[in-house]
Scaffold this active site. Structure first.
Site, PDB file in Angstrom:
ATOM      1  N   CYS A  37     -10.854   6.641 -11.778  1.00 49.00           N
ATOM      2  CA  CYS A  37      -9.466   6.966 -11.449  1.00 49.00           C
ATOM      3  C   CYS A  37      -8.544   5.830 -11.897  1.00 49.00           C
ATOM      4  O   CYS A  37      -8.944   4.671 -11.931  1.00 49.00           O
ATOM      5  CB  CYS A  37      -9.369   7.168  -9.938  1.00 49.00           C
ATOM      6  SG  CYS A  37      -7.710   7.371  -9.297  1.00 49.00           S
ATOM      7  N   SER A  39      -6.274   4.360 -10.350  1.00 53.77           N
ATOM      8  CA  SER A  39      -6.056   3.319  -9.341  1.00 53.77           C
ATOM      9  C   SER A  39      -7.063   2.189  -9.490  1.00 53.77           C
ATOM     10  O   SER A  39      -6.765   1.042  -9.141  1.00 53.77           O
ATOM     11  CB  SER A  39      -6.168   3.901  -7.935  1.00 53.77           C
ATOM     12  OG  SER A  39      -5.246   4.923  -7.777  1.00 53.77           O
ATOM     13  N   HIS A  42      -5.576  -0.209 -11.823  1.00 56.73           N
ATOM     14  CA  HIS A  42      -4.558  -1.101 -11.239  1.00 56.73           C
ATOM     15  C   HIS A  42      -5.235  -2.357 -10.712  1.00 56.73           C
ATOM     16  O   HIS A  42      -4.695  -3.456 -10.800  1.00 56.73           O
ATOM     17  CB  HIS A  42      -3.811  -0.404 -10.089  1.00 56.73           C
ATOM     18  CG  HIS A  42      -2.976   0.757 -10.532  1.00 56.73           C
ATOM     19  ND1 HIS A  42      -2.185   0.725 -11.654  1.00 56.73           N
ATOM     20  CD2 HIS A  42      -2.800   1.986 -10.005  1.00 56.73           C
ATOM     21  CE1 HIS A  42      -1.565   1.874 -11.803  1.00 56.73           C
ATOM     22  NE2 HIS A  42      -1.923   2.667 -10.820  1.00 56.73           N
ATOM     23  N   HIS A  60     -13.881   4.893  -6.382  1.00 60.51           N
ATOM     24  CA  HIS A  60     -13.598   5.451  -5.052  1.00 60.51           C
ATOM     25  C   HIS A  60     -13.632   6.976  -5.041  1.00 60.51           C
ATOM     26  O   HIS A  60     -13.028   7.602  -4.179  1.00 60.51           O
ATOM     27  CB  HIS A  60     -12.240   4.936  -4.548  1.00 60.51           C
ATOM     28  CG  HIS A  60     -11.089   5.309  -5.453  1.00 60.51           C
ATOM     29  ND1 HIS A  60     -10.780   4.601  -6.573  1.00 60.51           N
ATOM     30  CD2 HIS A  60     -10.195   6.316  -5.399  1.00 60.51           C
ATOM     31  CE1 HIS A  60      -9.735   5.150  -7.177  1.00 60.51           C
ATOM     32  NE2 HIS A  60      -9.370   6.209  -6.482  1.00 60.51           N
ATOM     33  N   CYS A 166     -10.798  11.958  -4.537  1.00 65.13           N
ATOM     34  CA  CYS A 166      -9.460  11.401  -4.799  1.00 65.13           C
ATOM     35  C   CYS A 166      -8.587  12.371  -5.580  1.00 65.13           C
ATOM     36  O   CYS A 166      -7.677  12.978  -5.043  1.00 65.13           O
ATOM     37  CB  CYS A 166      -9.541  10.049  -5.517  1.00 65.13           C
ATOM     38  SG  CYS A 166      -7.889   9.367  -5.843  1.00 65.13           S
TER      39      CYS A 166
HETATM   40  C1  CXF Z   1      -4.597   5.258  -4.459  1.00 63.26           C
HETATM   41  C2  CXF Z   1      -3.264   5.164  -3.853  1.00 63.26           C
HETATM   42  C3  CXF Z   1      -2.860   3.751  -3.627  1.00 63.26           C
HETATM   43  C4  CXF Z   1      -3.880   3.007  -2.860  1.00 63.26           C
HETATM   44  C5  CXF Z   1      -5.210   3.084  -3.491  1.00 63.26           C
HETATM   45  C6  CXF Z   1      -5.641   4.501  -3.743  1.00 63.26           C
HETATM   46  N1  CXF Z   1      -4.932   6.615  -4.553  1.00 63.26           N
HETATM   47  C7  CXF Z   1      -5.798   7.113  -5.411  1.00 63.26           C
HETATM   48  O1  CXF Z   1      -6.234   6.652  -6.402  1.00 63.26           O
HETATM   49 ZN    ZN Z   2      -7.994   7.552  -7.135  1.00 57.10          ZN
END
Ligand code: CXF
Ligand code: ZN
Length: 363
Positions: A37, A39, A42, A60, A166
């Site tokens: 994903c 995220s 990030h 996740h 997710c």
């Molecule tokens: C994220 C949203 C921000 C916090 C971590 C998870 N959602 C999905 O990837």
């Molecule tokens: Zn995610």
């Protein structure tokens, strides 16, 4: 166990990691599949910026099988098939009892640890290793709180339904739960990645009339159609706001932002009609500027987190919808890879050549 560990700006590499036995209220899950994903990326970027607290195992979106349970665990037993949820709900805080478990205040990422204890994973030097975004799914096992593990039917393929952990729940739930799109509505979705495609199919399930996908990658026209998209706007070629307003004769009911940018959030707000709703689904790090006078027309700008999921109920429902042919997960999984290829999977994701990659542990 073998796990893909991120230590900083360098590529992720496989390491031997030890993890504790499950304590009270915890579940040890054997990871069968884990989706990749945005995220996660990030977190990679935070590592590149030198802002990563510790070595971390990302991932996740886990589908797995319960290996062991700690004392007091009642909802799953060894051998159960489960989907992990990155945002557990405590069931008892103000927000949980008000019917908004998706914003449970006892499980805020990234502070949520197990029973307030320190990380339960260690590297070969005995140093603590974090479970990124609360799951740490790029590994053979994940140690989860019971309230973040949901039992699912055993005939559902874990390498597909892992995505319910997710992207599916976030996207489908944004349309069904957060916005409550009505049958016959006109909807636009900005960003046709793993989340945006699920907003599209959530809108389709809701009975939307027109579902307009907006993206800068031309191949998304074909992909989006597999999820129920009726029209495609290539934002690399035309002004997305003008084009969507033209297509809907200025009557767009809902716009969903599924990228995570201030600029596209402003576009979402700009394209909905008076009385319409713009829904921010992406993780927007920058500021959003909108003309205040638009509120005189009762335009609404709202946030959506984890598809406003009541996860213990929604996750098995989304799995059923997939098994009944009503949710398309097969076309979301563009590629399956063994865990050591995690860096290549990230590169695919950033190039926009995949909807989702699914990683499988090796060990
Ligand atoms: C994220 C949203 C921000 C916090 C971590 C998870 N959602 C999905 O990837
Ligand atoms: Zn995610």
């Amino acid at each position: 166990m073998r796990a893909a560990v991120l230590r900083g700006p360098e590529p992720i590499s496989m390491e031997d990691i030890t993890l504790d036995e499950p304590r009270a209220g915890e579940v040890l899950v054997r990871v069968v599949a884990c989706g990749v994903c945005h995220s996660d990326y990030h977190t990679v970027n935070r590592a590149k910026a030198g802002a990563l607290p510790a070595p971390v195992i990302l991932g996740h979106e886990v589908g797995g099988i319960v290996e062991a349970v700690g004392p007091g665990v009642m909802s799953v037993v060894e051998g159960d098939h489960v989907v992990c949820a990155f945002k557990p709900n405590c069931g008892a805080c103000y927000f949980c009892v008000r019917g908004q478990p998706q914003i449970c205040e006892r499980s805020d990422y990234p502070d949520r640890l197990f029973n307030g204890s320190s990380p339960r994973l260690r590297d070969e030097g005995g140093n603590p290793v974090q479970q990124g975004i609360g799951v740490g799914g790029y590994a053979q096992y994940s140690l989860m709180p019971e309230r973040g593990v949901v039992k699912v039917r055993e005939d559902a393929p874990l390498d597909r339904i892992c995505l319910v952990g997710c992207g599916v729940t976030t996207g489908v739930g944004a349309a069904l739960r957060t916005a409550k799109v009505e049958a016959g509505s006109d909807v636009a979705v900005i960003g046709l990645g793993g989340v945006g495609l699920n907003v599209v199919q959530g809108a389709r399930l809701a009975g939307a009339r027109r579902i307009i996908g907006v993206d800068t990658v031309a191949s998304k026209a074909e992909l989006g159609a597999k999820f129920g998209m009726t029209d495609f706007v290539n934002a690399a070629e035309v002004d997305a706001v003008e084009e969507v307003r033209r297509l809907t004769n200025d009557r767009l009911d809902y716009a969903f932002e599924a990228i995570g940018l201030g600029r596209t959030s402003e576009q979402a707000f700009g394209m909905v009609r008076r009385g319409g709703t713009a829904v921010i689904v992406g993780v927007v790090g920058d500021s959003i500027t909108i003309p205040g006078l638009a509120f005189l027309g009762e335009k609404r700008l709202i946030g959506s987190f984890f598809g406003s999921a009541k996860l213990q109920y929604d996750i098995p429902v989304y799995v059923d919808l997939y098994m009944d042919g009503k949710l398309n997960l097969d076309d979301l999984v563009s590629k399956k890879r063994p865990m050591p290829e995690i860096n290549e999977a990230f590169a695919d994701m950033m190039a926009g050549t995949v909807a989702r990659s699914v990683m499988e542990p090796v060990g």
